[in-house]
Write a protein that holds these residues in place. Sequence first.
Motif, PDB file in Angstrom:
ATOM      1  N   ALA A 105       8.383  -2.990   0.312  1.00 38.44           N
ATOM      2  CA  ALA A 105       7.910  -4.608   0.545  1.00 38.44           C
ATOM      3  C   ALA A 105       6.490  -4.588   0.180  1.00 38.44           C
ATOM      4  CB  ALA A 105       8.214  -5.047   2.015  1.00 38.44           C
ATOM      5  N   PRO A 106       6.036  -5.840  -0.048  1.00 35.58           N
ATOM      6  CA  PRO A 106       4.801  -6.179  -0.136  1.00 35.58           C
ATOM      7  C   PRO A 106       4.156  -6.632   1.181  1.00 35.58           C
ATOM      8  CG  PRO A 106       5.830  -8.044  -0.957  1.00 35.58           C
ATOM      9  CD  PRO A 106       6.906  -7.049  -0.809  1.00 35.58           C
ATOM     10  N   GLY A 107       4.767  -5.888   2.332  1.00 29.44           N
ATOM     11  CA  GLY A 107       4.230  -5.944   3.487  1.00 29.44           C
ATOM     12  C   GLY A 107       4.390  -4.552   4.054  1.00 29.44           C
ATOM     13  N   ASP A 108       4.867  -4.425   5.137  1.00 29.95           N
ATOM     14  CA  ASP A 108       4.763  -3.115   6.154  1.00 29.95           C
ATOM     15  C   ASP A 108       5.951  -2.358   6.474  1.00 29.95           C
ATOM     16  OD1 ASP A 108       1.794  -2.953   5.738  1.00 29.95           O
ATOM     17  OD2 ASP A 108       1.834  -4.450   7.612  1.00 29.95           O
ATOM     18  N   PHE A 109       7.129  -2.784   5.573  1.00 33.08           N
ATOM     19  CA  PHE A 109       8.564  -2.123   5.770  1.00 33.08           C
ATOM     20  C   PHE A 109       9.092  -1.910   4.577  1.00 33.08           C
ATOM     21  CE2 PHE A 109       9.319  -6.484   5.124  1.00 33.08           C
ATOM     22  CZ  PHE A 109      10.735  -6.454   4.619  1.00 33.08           C
ATOM     23  N   SER A 110      10.283  -1.189   4.529  1.00 35.68           N
ATOM     24  CA  SER A 110      10.931  -0.925   3.287  1.00 35.68           C
ATOM     25  C   SER A 110      12.489  -1.130   3.639  1.00 35.68           C
ATOM     26  CB  SER A 110      10.723   0.649   2.879  1.00 35.68           C
ATOM     27  OG  SER A 110       9.268   0.693   2.480  1.00 35.68           O
ATOM     28  N   CYS A 111      13.329  -1.109   2.567  1.00 35.95           N
ATOM     29  CA  CYS A 111      14.928  -1.190   2.541  1.00 35.95           C
ATOM     30  C   CYS A 111      15.451  -0.543   1.640  1.00 35.95           C
ATOM     31  CB  CYS A 111      15.471  -2.669   2.859  1.00 35.95           C
ATOM     32  SG  CYS A 111      14.734  -3.470   4.599  1.00 35.95           S
ATOM     33  N   GLY A 112      16.808  -0.125   1.991  1.00 41.14           N
ATOM     34  CA  GLY A 112      17.555   0.243   0.750  1.00 41.14           C
ATOM     35  C   GLY A 112      19.028   0.074   0.991  1.00 41.14           C
ATOM     36  N   ILE A 113      19.765   0.277  -0.069  1.00 44.51           N
ATOM     37  CA  ILE A 113      21.274   0.230  -0.061  1.00 44.51           C
ATOM     38  C   ILE A 113      21.911   1.758   0.098  1.00 44.51           C
ATOM     39  CG2 ILE A 113      23.095  -0.467  -1.178  1.00 44.51           C
ATOM     40  CD1 ILE A 113      21.709  -2.785  -0.253  1.00 44.51           C
ATOM     41  N   THR A 114      22.619   1.849   1.049  1.00 40.68           N
ATOM     42  CA  THR A 114      23.192   3.051   1.383  1.00 40.68           C
ATOM     43  C   THR A 114      24.308   3.259   0.309  1.00 40.68           C
ATOM     44  OG1 THR A 114      24.741   2.764   2.940  1.00 40.68           O
ATOM     45  CG2 THR A 114      22.482   2.990   3.846  1.00 40.68           C
TER      46      THR A 114
ATOM     47  N   GLY B  51       0.963  -1.100  -0.119  1.00 43.45           N
ATOM     48  CA  GLY B  51       0.118   0.027   0.127  1.00 43.45           C
ATOM     49  C   GLY B  51       0.870   1.242  -0.128  1.00 43.45           C
ATOM     50  N   HIS B  52       2.217   1.182  -0.254  1.00 41.44           N
ATOM     51  CA  HIS B  52       2.929   2.300  -0.215  1.00 41.44           C
ATOM     52  C   HIS B  52       4.121   2.211  -1.329  1.00 41.44           C
ATOM     53  CE1 HIS B  52       5.697  -0.672   1.837  1.00 41.44           C
ATOM     54  NE2 HIS B  52       6.805   0.469   1.884  1.00 41.44           N
TER      55      HIS B  52
ATOM     56  N   GLN C  12       6.539   2.745   7.255  1.00 40.34           N
ATOM     57  CA  GLN C  12       7.033   2.118   6.164  1.00 40.34           C
ATOM     58  C   GLN C  12       7.258   3.166   5.098  1.00 40.34           C
ATOM     59  OE1 GLN C  12       3.770   1.398   7.352  1.00 40.34           O
ATOM     60  NE2 GLN C  12       2.502   0.358   5.757  1.00 40.34           N
ATOM     61  N   SER C  13       6.514   4.485   5.234  1.00 42.32           N
ATOM     62  CA  SER C  13       6.825   5.325   4.488  1.00 42.32           C
ATOM     63  C   SER C  13       7.413   6.531   5.083  1.00 42.32           C
ATOM     64  CB  SER C  13       5.384   5.713   3.868  1.00 42.32           C
ATOM     65  OG  SER C  13       4.747   4.955   2.945  1.00 42.32           O
TER      66      SER C  13
ATOM     67  N   GLY D  38      10.163   0.762   9.281  1.00 42.77           N
ATOM     68  CA  GLY D  38       8.790   0.148   9.368  1.00 42.77           C
ATOM     69  C   GLY D  38       8.478  -0.947  10.352  1.00 42.77           C
ATOM     70  N   ASP D  39       7.737  -1.882  10.113  1.00 40.49           N
ATOM     71  CA  ASP D  39       7.210  -2.870  10.843  1.00 40.49           C
ATOM     72  C   ASP D  39       8.462  -3.606  10.993  1.00 40.49           C
ATOM     73  OD1 ASP D  39       5.601  -4.642  12.126  1.00 40.49           O
ATOM     74  OD2 ASP D  39       5.398  -5.853  10.577  1.00 40.49           O
ATOM     75  N   ASN D  40       8.626  -4.296  12.477  1.00 39.19           N
ATOM     76  CA  ASN D  40       9.820  -5.044  12.667  1.00 39.19           C
ATOM     77  C   ASN D  40       9.316  -6.315  13.622  1.00 39.19           C
ATOM     78  OD1 ASN D  40      12.592  -5.371  12.797  1.00 39.19           O
ATOM     79  ND2 ASN D  40      12.834  -4.674  14.709  1.00 39.19           N
ATOM     80  N   HIS D  41       8.177  -6.651  13.636  1.00 40.36           N
ATOM     81  CA  HIS D  41       7.571  -7.693  14.556  1.00 40.36           C
ATOM     82  C   HIS D  41       8.238  -8.934  13.969  1.00 40.36           C
ATOM     83  CE1 HIS D  41       4.678  -8.925  11.374  1.00 40.36           C
ATOM     84  NE2 HIS D  41       4.417  -9.982  12.337  1.00 40.36           N
ATOM     85  N   ARG D  42       8.899  -9.365  12.697  1.00 42.75           N
ATOM     86  CA  ARG D  42       9.624 -10.310  12.556  1.00 42.75           C
ATOM     87  C   ARG D  42      10.968 -10.103  12.415  1.00 42.75           C
ATOM     88  NH1 ARG D  42       7.267 -15.508  13.014  1.00 42.75           N
ATOM     89  NH2 ARG D  42       4.885 -15.227  12.979  1.00 42.75           N
ATOM     90  N   LYS D  43      11.586  -9.071  12.914  1.00 39.41           N
ATOM     91  CA  LYS D  43      12.917  -8.438  12.725  1.00 39.41           C
ATOM     92  C   LYS D  43      13.412  -8.194  11.321  1.00 39.41           C
ATOM     93  CE  LYS D  43      14.265 -10.563  17.234  1.00 39.41           C
ATOM     94  NZ  LYS D  43      15.561 -11.284  17.949  1.00 39.41           N
ATOM     95  N   GLN D  44      12.390  -8.089  10.399  1.00 35.06           N
ATOM     96  CA  GLN D  44      12.722  -7.666   9.192  1.00 35.06           C
ATOM     97  C   GLN D  44      13.436  -6.240   9.117  1.00 35.06           C
ATOM     98  OE1 GLN D  44       9.610  -7.870  10.562  1.00 35.06           O
ATOM     99  NE2 GLN D  44       8.138  -7.077   9.332  1.00 35.06           N
ATOM    100  N   ARG D  45      13.502  -5.669  10.044  1.00 33.28           N
ATOM    101  CA  ARG D  45      14.202  -4.411   9.839  1.00 33.28           C
ATOM    102  C   ARG D  45      15.531  -4.563  10.577  1.00 33.28           C
ATOM    103  NH1 ARG D  45      11.097  -0.016  12.962  1.00 33.28           N
ATOM    104  NH2 ARG D  45      12.821  -0.264  14.478  1.00 33.28           N
TER     105      ARG D  45
END
Length: 299
Positions: free
Chosen positions: A192-201, A156-157, A177-178, A210-217
Amino acid sequence: MFKGHIRVILAALAVIVYGEDVEDVIEHVDIDDTTVSAGIEHSCAIHSVSAADFGGKVICWGSNSMGQAEAPDAEFIQVSSGRFHSCGVKLDETIECWGDPNHAMTPEGLFVQVSCGDFHTCGVLKDSSLSCWGANYDNQLEFPTGKFVQVSCGKGHSCALSIDGSVHCWGADRYGQSTAPKDVKFLQVSAAPGDFSCGITVNNEIRCWGDNHRKQREPPNGTFSLVSTSRLSACGINKEKFVHCWGMKEGVTAVPNHVKFDELTLGWDHGCGIASDTGKVVCWGSDSDGRLDIPIKLR
């Protein structure tokens, strides 16, 4: 560099930096090779007859409930897979979409890149501005103005990489996530097709929000060339070309640990990549709906 007839430049890795100064403009790479993209339940890739070819025909596999795997008979230079639709940039730099007619609209203008989310799509036009179309239930179509080199659509973002390396996100933001970090310059971004985002610096490290309840962040330390996000997990290609994943351990993170990859793309519960030694498509995870049934031309 590779064997066989498949070369891939993933849409998410469509940026380079000229010079060593982080203030230098980040430019869009010419997408003149084959692209592979894992959607929610299907995947698509562009098959080039030879390494010298510019673009090729799109081949899709997996779920085809809404025609998302029925690619048109045209020449493409880049493709992106969403949930029930897919879109690609054609040789003439126009975009054509297929699948669910409610979200597979074809926009006007000339484009250098396209990214499909769940029910919306965004692209970078030749003048470096953004255009988005499809569903707008989370304000996914309220994209920022400015000049950009890459866009990535999630559930959704969406997030886009500005020419100065800053990331701008919009749409759903219930989990942050935004809310991209403002003190970091990036080379690539993945919504993500979920509630977080990532990038390469610019230091080739991974930063997520964004969301981190599965440590995806919480990515591993190290230097990476590319990151791709799934609904509750993410994976990145490190400098040795091996893939490391974090977040919820599931099918999408079951990447073959003995394979070196040049490219990586994650869907909902399956992923695909391009093996460095063969240049062929490799997929893993759930085989539901034939998601792992790679067409013979690609493997």
